[in-house]
Write a protein that holds these residues in place. Structure first.
Motif, mmCIF file in Angstrom:
data_model
loop_
_atom_site.group_PDB
_atom_site.id
_atom_site.type_symbol
_atom_site.label_atom_id
_atom_site.label_comp_id
_atom_site.label_asym_id
_atom_site.label_seq_id
_atom_site.Cartn_x
_atom_site.Cartn_y
_atom_site.Cartn_z
ATOM 1 N N GLU B 143 0.797 -1.231 0.000
ATOM 2 C CA GLU B 143 0.000 0.000 0.000
ATOM 3 C C GLU B 143 0.831 1.282 0.000
ATOM 4 O O GLU B 143 0.284 2.381 -0.020
ATOM 5 C CB GLU B 143 -0.930 0.003 1.227
ATOM 6 C CG GLU B 143 -2.150 -0.873 1.054
ATOM 7 C CD GLU B 143 -2.955 -0.469 -0.178
ATOM 8 O OE1 GLU B 143 -3.357 0.701 -0.281
ATOM 9 O OE2 GLU B 143 -3.169 -1.336 -1.058
ATOM 10 N N LYS B 214 2.558 5.215 -3.495
ATOM 11 C CA LYS B 214 1.321 4.664 -4.040
ATOM 12 C C LYS B 214 0.310 5.779 -4.241
ATOM 13 O O LYS B 214 -0.416 5.807 -5.243
ATOM 14 C CB LYS B 214 0.779 3.607 -3.064
ATOM 15 C CG LYS B 214 -0.531 2.957 -3.463
ATOM 16 C CD LYS B 214 -0.303 1.812 -4.404
ATOM 17 C CE LYS B 214 -1.509 0.904 -4.619
ATOM 18 N NZ LYS B 214 -2.790 1.304 -4.170
ATOM 19 N N SER B 215 0.328 6.746 -3.316
ATOM 20 C CA SER B 215 -0.630 7.853 -3.429
ATOM 21 C C SER B 215 -0.415 8.616 -4.731
ATOM 22 O O SER B 215 -1.365 8.888 -5.477
ATOM 23 C CB SER B 215 -0.479 8.796 -2.229
ATOM 24 O OG SER B 215 0.878 9.204 -2.082
ATOM 25 N N ASP B 218 -1.401 6.375 -7.796
ATOM 26 C CA ASP B 218 -2.847 6.266 -7.983
ATOM 27 C C ASP B 218 -3.424 7.558 -8.552
ATOM 28 O O ASP B 218 -4.286 7.536 -9.432
ATOM 29 C CB ASP B 218 -3.540 5.945 -6.643
ATOM 30 C CG ASP B 218 -3.280 4.502 -6.215
ATOM 31 O OD1 ASP B 218 -2.841 3.698 -7.076
ATOM 32 O OD2 ASP B 218 -3.506 4.192 -5.028
ATOM 33 N N ALA B 222 -5.308 8.197 -12.031
ATOM 34 C CA ALA B 222 -6.660 8.761 -12.079
ATOM 35 C C ALA B 222 -6.678 10.120 -12.769
ATOM 36 O O ALA B 222 -7.743 10.712 -12.971
ATOM 37 C CB ALA B 222 -7.212 8.879 -10.657
#
Lengths: 607, 286
Positions: B143, B214-215, B218, B222
């Motif tokens: 994560e 990961k932030s 992602d 997006a």
């Protein structure tokens, strides 16, 4: 450092292989059962970390016993040596002779490099694979040069076990190679090293004069043929005297770089930092080169004596002999010779009763051409990936284990013996003014009598080829191996000296002379050279890592094309080649374009 | 810039840089001298908190008397040296190296990558559509981090930061050889099975975005990652008493990643898992 080990466990066999090298573990910190003292006491740490250089021998131990290196085996070895598993994994995956994936216990390395390819290696491989079929228990692997070019095509079988068994088949047929792989113990013995020396027994040889004459297993025989007179003379002269003789002899390194040996020795000897190390580079991996193998197999004590002299002159008490992993017979001969020399007081605490301590340790390479680069070789011995270091600092200042180190290859060292026995002036009178002494050449390819030839510097390429019996229809000669360059059949008057080849716009390199007649498809040959460099690049610097791949791609595109159709790719090759030569860290990337460029410019390969 | 503790004053040495007499403190690299003289030399593997690795070879310059070009990042300036940074030969090598890199990996998230490709007129496409590249899917196995080898130029900075130069965890290394070499953990396992302690110092030093939060990964996927809308605030980590500085990257009132200033004399940009990743409680607005 806080080491993390997974929960994978070694098998009994893997554990035994590691313990045979390192001794049984003493505490739970390095993989033994927990004892009462372990609750209060932590072993390992710095003391164990100092044994990092045993990583490569440890990987060999596992690979020799089991045939591949499992997660559990690698973790156990790491625990024993306090090496982080990620680093050990990086080392294990660096070398071609190791596998971290399961594979059969027997691996048959079939050489597909230049001389063997020209002698039918592709058909040999296909035949072997067809005969063995699936599930044969033999893994057939295509190998870069096995250093058996005089007997091409060649195959080397390695059968894991205790002890590991090896068998060489050369010249190989499908039947013989399959026999070597299935029953290495009963494979016929290799022909004696002298058969690789067409001049064996002739008068006037200096480096090869004992090959085929002495029994390579007998120290007494070596002494009866003049062995150890050079070392006695060295002790008479003292270290400074030896260096003076070597300097006056004009000896330069025979590995390709042609650096003055005396200067290198002097620079190392004068370093205040201690200890000093001696490294013998016996990682002869240049395609087409096999002279060091023949010397080590035919006259092993000569190398040991020469290393002792070099160590004495430079103030080293330990010599590492870094031997390429593909030379099992050299390994056995040298192991035996070192043990004998040690037993007889010619190595050890008090060499020849002169109060000088010197010993030699053999370290085996594991299939990596790059480890012939001197700083990559240091990394390999130290238990790191065989990646070259950037220079400066130079090895004479900071070499093996960060200490002043002198590194010479086998041929260079063996030259020291005649220098000391005949004296520098007599030695310097041989050859030409700027290239003194005798030189070994590895002649292979389309000639009648391939093998190692010794000639004084200054003989011409044509004279050498005449000795070896060049066949009709000679199209090109590759000088200096894959890192060298091609010359045309009408350039045979090139004198074989450092300055003569330089003036002719080519190089002597490591002494490879590979002849190709007009039946050999040149574009395929170039492709093989490009493939070799792509495979052997360590991957550290961008120009070499990506450049060798782009070079191979371009050669693939033009393999069947010539003239205008090839022009665009040739221009691209030139641009990439120039950057590889200019910007790569080490000699591998810097020379990866030499042979192809020379084939385009001198042979008109794609016209 | 790393803050260098004041030590014994260093002697100055003189050498020639592009024809100009230049004086730099002893021990300076050619790159230090270039920067002091306001010259812009491209570099990728050089890191302000790490020892020069000189693996990328983008910063090569010409040194009088040297057979090959030399990497400016690691070669120390020597008295009397004659260095030329902008010759045709040096520019040619830089251009080819940039082409080789851009033809084999994705430099789209490399700061200044596009700018250098343009400056040196590099045309990575000329190696043809079949030029080998990695073409690997990003590895998302936890994560916190994403490893996108398609962007990895094998600069070794993450290996050095994880190893003896900073973190001493030794969780990653280079595995394999040549074009097939990859950054890997032991046995090429998922990160979660490795020795990784999730300090994120490898992300901190990665020059191409091959390692990312990961932030960030992602949000980029997006299409919501927008650095122009981000603010950076440097504060002190509240987890323990060491006093590490945190730089909070905030977009739309959410912390999107945490870095650390490299000129902090305590940590030089290093953090632990809590400082680097333990920020969710701040924005847990229930």
């Amino acid at each position: 450092m806080d080491l993390h080990f997974g929960d994978s466990k070694p098998t009994d066999e893997e554990r035994a292989a590691v313990d045979a090298l390192l001794g049984p573990p003493e505490s739970s910190w390095e993989g033994a059962d927990r004892s009462d003292t372990d609750l209060r006491w932590a072993r390992g740490g710095r003391a164990a970390r100092d044994r990092r250089d045993l990583l490569l021998p440890g990987l060999h131990a596992i690979n020799d016993r089991v045939g591949w290196i499992s997660d559990g085996a690698l973790d156990y070895l790491c625990r024993r040596l306090t090496v982080p598993p990620a680093e050990a994994y990086g080392v294990a995956t660096f070398y071609a002779m190791f596998s971290v994936k399961p594979r059969p216990a027997t691996v048959l390395h079939v050489c597909t490099d230049l001389a063997c390819a020209a002698a039918g290696a592709p058909e040999l491989c296909a035949g072997i694979e067809e005969r063995l079929g699936l599930g044969s228990g033999v893994s057939v692997e295509r190998s870069p040069c096995l250093g058996l070019c005089e007997r091409a095509p060649a195959a080397l079988a390695v059968k894991a076990g205790d002890p590991v068994r090896t068998a060489v088949s050369a010249p190989a047929t499908v039947e013989e190679a399959v026999l070597a792989a299935s029953a290495p113990d009963s494979a016929p013995e290799e022909p004696p090293a002298a058969l690789a020396v067409p001049q064996a027994g002739q008068d006037g040889l200096m480096l090869l004069h004992r090959v085929g004459v002495v029994d390579p297993a007998s120290l007494d025989d070596y002494r009866a043929h003049g062995g150890y007179t050079a070392l006695r003379r060295a002790f008479e002269l003292g270290p400074a005297g030896v260096i003076r003789e070597v300097t006056d002899s004009g000896l330069v390194g025979r590995g390709g770089a042609a650096f003055p040996t005396g200067r290198k020795w002097q620079a190392t000897a004068s370093q205040p930092d201690r200890p000093h190390y001696l490294v013998c580079n016996a990682d002869e991996s240049e395609p087409g080169t096999f002279k060091d193998r023949v010397l080590m197999e035919g006259d092993p004590y000569a190398l040991i004596e020469a290393m002792t002299i070099a160590g004495y002159a430079t103030g080293a008490h330990r010599g590492y002999l870094y031997l390429r992993g593909e030379y099992p017979r050299s390994l056995h001969r040298l192991e035996h010779a070192i043990a004998q020399a040690r037993a007889r007081g010619l190595l050890g605490d008090d060499v020849l009763g002169q109060g000088y301590a010197f010993d030699i340790e053999i370290r085996r390479g594991a299939g990596a051409y790059i480890c012939g680069e001197e700083t990559a070789l240091f990394n390999s011995i130290e238990g790191y990936r065989g990646e070259p270091r950037s220079k400066p600092p130079f090895p004479v200042e900071k070499g093996l284990f960060g200490k002043p180190t002198v590194e010479n290859n086998v041929e260079t060292l063996v030259n020291v013996l005649p220098i000391l026995t005949m004296g520098a002036p007599a030695y310097a009178a041989i050859g030409t003014q700027r290239s003194t002494g005798p030189k070994l050449f590895c002649v292979s390819g389309t000639v009648e009598r391939p093998g190692v030839y010794e000639l004084p510097f200054g003989a011409t390429l044509g004279e050498l080829l005449a000795l070896a019996g060049v066949r009709d229809g000679l199209r090109a000669v590759l000088l200096g191996g894959a890192a060298g360059g091609f010359v045309r059949a009408d350039e045979l008057d090139i004198p074989l000296t450092f300055e003569g080849t330089r003036e002719a716009g080519t190089t002597l390199g490591s002494g490879v002379v590979m002849a190709f007649d007009d039946t050999v498809p040149l574009p395929r040959l170039l492709l093989r050279i490009a493939e070799f460099f792509r495979d052997e690049s360590c991957g550290q610097c961008v120009p070499c890592r990506v450049g060798t791949v782009r070079q191979e791609e371009a050669l693939h595109r033009i393999v069947e094309r010539t003239g205008a159709a090839a022009a665009g790719d040739i221009a691209l090759l030139r641009e990439v080649g120039r950057a590889m030569r200019d910007a790569s860290i080490c000699g591998l990337g810097q020379t990866a374009w030499n042979a192809v460029e020379s084939a385009i410019d001198r042979l008109g390969a794609y016209e | 810039m790393t803050v260098t503790p004041l030590g014994i004053p260093r002697r100055l040495l003189e050498f020639t840089l592009d024809g100009q007499e230049t004086r730099v403190p002893e021990g300076s690299t050619i790159l230090d001298a270039c920067r002091a003289a306001g010259k812009d030399i491209p570099t990728l593997c050089e890191g302000d908190t790490l020892r020069p690795k000189n693996a990328c070879r983008v910063c090569v310059v010409e040194v009088e008397g040297s057979r090959t070009l030399v990497p400016a990042c690691s070669r120390k300036a020597e008295p009397g040296m004659e260095v030329r940074t902008d010759t045709e030969r040096a520019r040619h090598s830089r251009k080819i190296v940039l082409e080789l890199l851009a033809s084999s990996v994705d430099l789209s998230t490399t700061p200044r990558g596009a700018e250098w490709l343009k400056e040196y007129e590099a045309k990575p496409d000329r190696f043809g559509p079949d030029a080998a590249r990695l073409n690997e899917e990003p590895k998302v196995d936890n994560e916190l981090y994403v490893r996108d080898y398609d962007k990895c130029i094998l600069c070794y900075k993450c290996v050095d930061a994880c190893g003896d130069q900073w973190q001493n965890t030794f969780a990653i290394s280079v595995a394999g050889r040549g074009f097939d070499a990859r950054i890997a953990v032991e046995h090429d396992a998922p990160l979660t099975d490795s020795a990784c302690v999730y300090c994120g110092n490898c992300i901190e030093v990665c020059p191409t975005g091959a390692l990312s939060f990961k932030s960030e990964f992602d949000m980029r996927a997006a299409g919501t990652w927008d650095e122009s809308k981000q603010t950076e605030t440097t504060t002190v980590c509240a987890y323990c008493g060491v006093g590490c500085n945190l730089t909070l990257h905030v977009q739309d009132n959410e912390i999107v990643k945490v870095t650390s200033p490299h000129d902090n004399p305590v940590t030089h940009g290093n953090l632990c898992i809590k400082g680097r990743f333990g920020y969710q409680h701040v924005q847990n607005r229930g």
